[in-house]
Design an enzyme around this catalytic site. Structure first.
Site, short mmCIF file in Angstrom:
data_model
loop_
_atom_site.label_atom_id
_atom_site.label_comp_id
_atom_site.label_asym_id
_atom_site.label_seq_id
_atom_site.Cartn_x
_atom_site.Cartn_y
_atom_site.Cartn_z
N HIS A 58 7.99 -0.62 -0.07
CA HIS A 58 7.61 -1.44 -1.03
C HIS A 58 8.02 -0.75 -2.38
O HIS A 58 8.43 0.54 -2.52
CB HIS A 58 5.89 -1.33 -1.14
CG HIS A 58 5.57 -2.14 -0.13
ND1 HIS A 58 4.19 -2.59 -0.13
CD2 HIS A 58 6.04 -2.88 1.12
CE1 HIS A 58 3.86 -3.23 0.97
NE2 HIS A 58 4.90 -3.51 1.73
N GLU A 60 6.62 0.41 -5.05
CA GLU A 60 5.68 1.42 -5.67
C GLU A 60 6.05 2.81 -4.93
O GLU A 60 6.22 3.70 -5.51
CB GLU A 60 4.41 1.11 -5.56
CG GLU A 60 3.92 -0.20 -6.14
CD GLU A 60 3.87 -1.43 -5.38
OE1 GLU A 60 4.77 -1.81 -4.65
OE2 GLU A 60 2.79 -2.22 -5.36
N CYS A 89 -0.81 -3.23 -3.05
CA CYS A 89 -1.50 -3.43 -1.79
C CYS A 89 -2.25 -2.12 -1.29
O CYS A 89 -2.17 -1.23 -2.04
CB CYS A 89 -0.45 -3.75 -0.52
SG CYS A 89 0.67 -2.24 -0.02
ZN LIG Z 1 2.58 -2.32 -1.35
#
Ligand SMILES: [Zn+2]
Length: 157
Positions: A58, A60, A89
């Site tokens: 991801h 991030e 998330c």
């Molecule tokens: Zn994530």
């Protein structure tokens, strides 16, 4: 100390540009930028889950990893701000807590998987000993528009 609003807003602009780029290789358009305490860009990344075939790639996580390499405090991102186009998330919210970022700024809410207030609130859970500040809704419409267009194309509409 956290960078001023105009610096955070500009970082979100960068993150939106990264998000748009992720579509080129078939990834969901999500981008992230990590700012140092002085507002300088430490690292940035786009979602590369499809590109790398890695469920943890991801935006991030990639940006936090890269930022730790240049921040100068080992794995700790003390005083850093994570700027991301979509609400993190559970994994990414957890990673921002573990990285000790001071603040998480996100764009659009993610009612299906968001862990910074929508489905869960991992970042501000009082049982954890580090709780980043959270600001949502920054340039949210731009992020939501990008995501909507992506999923519409994916469904072939
Ligand atoms: Zn994530």
């Amino acid at each position: 100390m956290s960078p001023p609003d105009d610096v955070v807003d500009a970082a979100m602009g960068r993150a939106l540009g990264l998000a748009a780029a992720a579509q080129e290789w078939g990834d969901t358009p999500i981008g992230a930028v990590v700012l140092g305490p002085d507002g300088a860009v430490l690292a940035e990344a786009a979602n590369e889950r499809e590109k790398r075939g890695d469920p943890t790639a991801h935006a991030e996580v990639l940006a936090l990893r890269a930022a730790a390499g240049v921040h100068g405090d080992g794995w700790r991102l003390t005083g850093a701000t994570l700027v991301v186009t979509l609400e993190p998330c559970t994994m990414c919210a957890g990673a921002s807590v573990l990285a000790r970022v001071e603040r998480v700024v996100y764009g659009a809410d993610d009612p299906k998987a968001g862990a910074a207030g929508s489905l869960w609130d991992v970042v501000r859970d009082r049982r954890l000993n580090h709780r980043p500040q959270v600001t949502g809704g920054v340039r949210a419409e731009e992020s939501a528009t990008l995501l909507r267009a992506f999923f519409r194309r994916k469904r072939g509409l």
